[in-house]
Design a protein around this motif. Sequence first.
Motif, PDB file in Angstrom:
ATOM      1  N   UNK A   1       0.808  -1.232   0.000  1.00  0.00           N
ATOM      2  CA  UNK A   1       0.000   0.000   0.000  1.00  0.00           C
ATOM      3  C   UNK A   1       0.836   1.274   0.000  1.00  0.00           C
ATOM      4  N   UNK A   2       2.083   1.199  -0.505  1.00  0.00           N
ATOM      5  CA  UNK A   2       2.887   2.433  -0.611  1.00  0.00           C
ATOM      6  C   UNK A   2       2.799   3.050  -2.009  1.00  0.00           C
TER       7      UNK A   2
ATOM      8  N   UNK B   1      -0.852  -0.008   6.968  1.00  0.00           N
ATOM      9  CA  UNK B   1      -0.196  -0.128   5.670  1.00  0.00           C
ATOM     10  C   UNK B   1       0.915  -1.177   5.725  1.00  0.00           C
ATOM     11  N   UNK B   2       1.326  -1.617   4.540  1.00  0.00           N
ATOM     12  CA  UNK B   2       2.493  -2.496   4.455  1.00  0.00           C
ATOM     13  C   UNK B   2       3.323  -2.055   3.256  1.00  0.00           C
TER      14      UNK B   2
ATOM     15  N   UNK C   1      11.245   0.765   4.092  1.00  0.00           N
ATOM     16  CA  UNK C   1      10.845   1.465   5.323  1.00  0.00           C
ATOM     17  C   UNK C   1      10.710   2.979   5.112  1.00  0.00           C
ATOM     18  N   UNK C   2      11.594   3.557   4.295  1.00  0.00           N
ATOM     19  CA  UNK C   2      11.543   5.003   4.041  1.00  0.00           C
ATOM     20  C   UNK C   2      10.261   5.371   3.290  1.00  0.00           C
TER      21      UNK C   2
ATOM     22  N   UNK D   1       2.026   1.362   9.999  1.00  0.00           N
ATOM     23  CA  UNK D   1       2.515   0.495   8.930  1.00  0.00           C
ATOM     24  C   UNK D   1       3.596  -0.467   9.381  1.00  0.00           C
ATOM     25  N   UNK D   2       3.786  -1.502   8.597  1.00  0.00           N
ATOM     26  CA  UNK D   2       4.791  -2.526   8.892  1.00  0.00           C
ATOM     27  C   UNK D   2       5.593  -2.830   7.639  1.00  0.00           C
ATOM     28  N   UNK D   3       6.873  -3.075   7.844  1.00  0.00           N
ATOM     29  CA  UNK D   3       7.775  -3.393   6.730  1.00  0.00           C
ATOM     30  C   UNK D   3       7.928  -4.902   6.622  1.00  0.00           C
ATOM     31  N   UNK D   4       7.813  -5.402   5.397  1.00  0.00           N
ATOM     32  CA  UNK D   4       8.074  -6.825   5.169  1.00  0.00           C
ATOM     33  C   UNK D   4       8.357  -7.059   3.695  1.00  0.00           C
TER      34      UNK D   4
END
Length: 265
Positions: free
Chosen positions: A9-10, A30-31, A35-36, A56-59
């Motif tokens: 969702x970026x 969000x995912x 990360x930035x 949000x989470x980074x993966x």
Amino acid sequence: MKTIVITGSTDGVGKLAAIQLAKSNHQIILHGRNSEKLKNTISEIKEKTSNNKISGFVSDLSDFNSIEKMIAELSNEFSSIDVLINNAGVFKSSVRQNNDNLDMRFAVNYFAPYLLTTRLLPLLKNSNSSRILNLSSAAQASVSIEALKGNEQISSNEAYAQSKLALTMWSFAFAKANPSITTIAVNPGSLLNTNMVKEAYGHYWSSADKGADILYELAVSEKHQENNGTYFDNDKRTFSNAHNDAYNQEKINQLISETNKILKL
């Protein structure tokens, strides 16, 4: 107010849907892979919508360990999820296979949502009325089990179409197994104006808003509460039939059996 998780969702349809849902004051999770970019998207959506309930989470969804890490973090922070939109997808990739030697299309488009949804099931069941949207495609092709297992190399087009049919087949099986959750497979529209489409084809047919609009409606509209185990084709703008294999119980059983072995579930 609903708690809504949207993968990928970026940018693209996922981001546009997140903005629409945030404007309606829902809590949005969000995912993103970067990360930035994720941090910037969170700030942008908060500013655009005056909604501060955005996190949000980074993966890296091609990496199953990375998915498990995100699930643990998410489960630690939230006790329930009302809507899970498995939107993230890949068509072209500079890397053909992930760390487990699985085709990247299968890894991100099928295995990732399968693993994520299975692990988040307790949180989805904690909601009074939960919903899952799995992003399918008009491109659907019969799944080669050898390609699924990473033993057979197929073209990007073929792998994409097979991964999208696999997701649709599993959606229907999951819907049957979990009747209290409304699970819908959705083709958001062919050749929408997204980075993925432009990289793959160099042109597009429709605005990405077309996809975001249908995700918004299917995610929160009360009238879709009864549409469990269905396929929405946004090219036709109606519920429709998916590929024949999505209704073949023998093929579905084989797909799920192999998937569980690969994911060690």
